[in-house]
Design an enzyme around this catalytic site. Sequence first.
Site, PDB file in Angstrom:
ATOM      1  N   HIS A 248       0.855  -1.184   0.000  1.00 24.37           N
ATOM      2  CA  HIS A 248       0.000   0.000   0.000  1.00 24.37           C
ATOM      3  C   HIS A 248       0.893   1.236   0.000  1.00 24.37           C
ATOM      4  CE1 HIS A 248      -3.056   2.892   1.033  1.00 24.37           C
ATOM      5  NE2 HIS A 248      -3.988   1.971   0.875  1.00 24.37           N
TER       6      HIS A 248
ATOM      7  N   ARG B 139      -6.162  10.340  -0.302  1.00 28.31           N
ATOM      8  CA  ARG B 139      -5.825  10.820  -1.651  1.00 28.31           C
ATOM      9  C   ARG B 139      -7.075  11.019  -2.499  1.00 28.31           C
ATOM     10  NH1 ARG B 139      -2.620   6.500  -3.889  1.00 28.31           N
ATOM     11  NH2 ARG B 139      -3.101   5.349  -2.000  1.00 28.31           N
TER      12      ARG B 139
END
Lengths: 565, 240
Positions: free
Chosen positions: A325, A345
């Site tokens: 990740h 994000r």
Amino acid sequence: MAYPASMEESKRKVEETRPRRLEKGPCARIPEAEREELVSKFHPDYRKEQFRELRLGPNKGRPAPLEIADVLEGNSRIDPDKVDIENIDYEVDVLVIGCGGAGGSAALLAEENGASVLIASKLRLGDANTIGAQAGTQGCDRANDSPIMHYLDIVGGGHFTNNPELAEALAKDSPDVIRWLESLGVNWDKEPDNSYHELSGGGASRRRMHSCRDYTGLEEMRVIRDEIRQRNWHGKKIDWLEFEPAIELLMDGKGQVAGAILMNLETKRMTIVRAKAVIMATGGLGRTHIQGFPTTNHYGATADGLVLAYRVGCRLVDIDTMQYHPTGAAFPPQVLGLLVTEKVRTLGAEIVNCDGEQFVHPLEARDTEASAEIRECKERGKGVATPTGELGCWLDSPMIEIKRGEGTIRRELPAMVRQFSRFNIDITKEPILVYPTLHYQNGGIMIEADASTPVPGLFAAGECEGGVHGRNRLIGNSTLDLFVFGRRAGRAAAKWVKEVKLGKLTLEHVRKWQRELKEAGLESMPVSPMLLPNYANQEKPVPGFQPLGQISGYTPFGDRAVRWI
Amino acid sequence: MAETKIEEKAEKKIRMLNIYIMGKHYEAPEGLTIQTALEHCGYNIVRGCGCRAGFCGACATIYSFTHDPTISYALACQKEIEQNMVILQMPFFPSTEALYNLEDLEPKEGENKLLELYPDLLTCFGCNNCTKTCPQDLLVMDFVSDALRGDYEKVHEKSFDCVLCGLCAARCPQGIQPYNIALAARRLRGSYLTPVPQHNLDRVKEIEEGKFDAELEALKKSDGAELRRRYAEREIEPAL
């Protein structure tokens, strides 16, 4: 302010570049040809020395990460000659091994379809990676979306290595999974007109991420777990055993899987379960710490299901590819490797280097994003060093407040705010230091679209199964995978148990496995499944004492049937 | 640069703290969480450890100090150790949960299903221990009184970040189960009070009717080049 002085200067640069970045917008996406080069040069999957060919079993000659090869080639924890498998403790239609989102939904669907169900969980019901999933679950249910678009995203994200039948199932079942979860009482984020509040995600061409603040997996899991408990009382058709992982599958003389041997983690006693079908739902493997990476995974993510299924003859697909990740916490050390959800994000935070400059679009597919960070830190020397020697990039969370208005972070990301405020970092005002962390096993046990494996009577669902995502999974498709294939496994297993006639129980497959190990010269391999990682500081141990989960220092068979202590 | 860092680190002496695990004295370095301190002291945790990230509620912990008997509460994975901390992990609490069949629980005007399921709600006398206990800093007593009034929406709003660690129930002198009550309230809200939106039901129906089957079938059979082209040319909807 919790960042040490050594990191403050770089943090200031991040603040200074904000107006310029806001004006310019996110940097361009990486073209396909460049992307392949970047990934092959920097992604941990491409470090050849970290893999080896398996020396026995269905994947013989195929590569696996060293840590996974070690458990796959492990010795059984039992001595088949000393276990009395005739002394059966539980007789059920379906045994579900593991109780995260996949195991839980498999149990519910098996029960709804008429089967009696026993769940064997290594930790508590619901202690699984599911509960830590934050961002959301994909479901192609908006008017401008379709299973076609979702399918394209899945296979493109997986670099066209997915099993098409499984990718199709994932896309086609997704709207119904969302509906089903809501009918059980999951509270999805909604718009004022009651439509779902759906966000975009890395590699997704439509906004289809359904979320529950940033506690999506927690909300899904606590509802599923509660429903399991309620169904136990109403008719007693689902039962469960906590702290009793499976340590070996049972078979019958006809080559069918016919139950499992469980071990009580506290008393070390065995439990023999005879079942007409077994659903493997043991989840991931982050706690094997592949290549020494920290992990987002829960305490029990140790690849147990892969080991058990491999020993009865299941092939593993794409087991040489892991998902790192892109935003694991790199600071403070107390949260090293823990997940900082991609939703940060999705909401507008950018990834920047020590100079506050963007170097990658914030919503690239995860392998690309992670590779770009590794390049920035390791090759270009633009990472930020922490006092404990970690390197990381900034995830500029305050940009969310600038773009979407004050209060957005507290509303959309309460778990993240809480997590960092415990260590005096205010993510509404300060950026977060991140670096790739071991997150997800892309591949796993080979299955068909109904979650069946090639070994009769054995089904697999969730992270332990493979082929759905190919060599890279997109955000929001893992929690989806759990429920799509969990439900399919439950249905298929319930159907199977109506037809199957079990023969006499046997452990011949374990004897065969031990013989093959010996022939390959591997009899001194550690025991597996691993069950739990061993984090206990073992200074001055009692000589000969073998603690739980230790995978080095194999002890030969003693008087005990179970290899333990 | 890297070398000087290591030297600095070696010079800086790590401060060891006294901690008392269930009353027994150990030393552990400053900066560890309660969970990692247990492991540092040689404990191989079986119960009381789950996600290790503050989401699962497995590691509910009670602590005080040798010089201060005030009881405090935390998740072991989220709390740093402090000097003279006395630690007890409480990974399980024998709480009861009301039995219900969700299908029979549709809330009707003038009925409080929560009170039917949990009549103990009436015995709350407002000591606020539950709120003081909550490691997630939720306003537990507030949502208990919302539950008493049958306000599912408010219970949902205030209890949503609950990790079901059970500490509130452990400290309630009346044996109320705030976390289980809130779970029931949220499930009722999710299931009954916020219907599945029409756009979802429409799509489920289209899929059941096979609307996309032919095109999916063609996509599955198409060769790599065609699939790559479709993928590269697909239009990407901007983020919200």
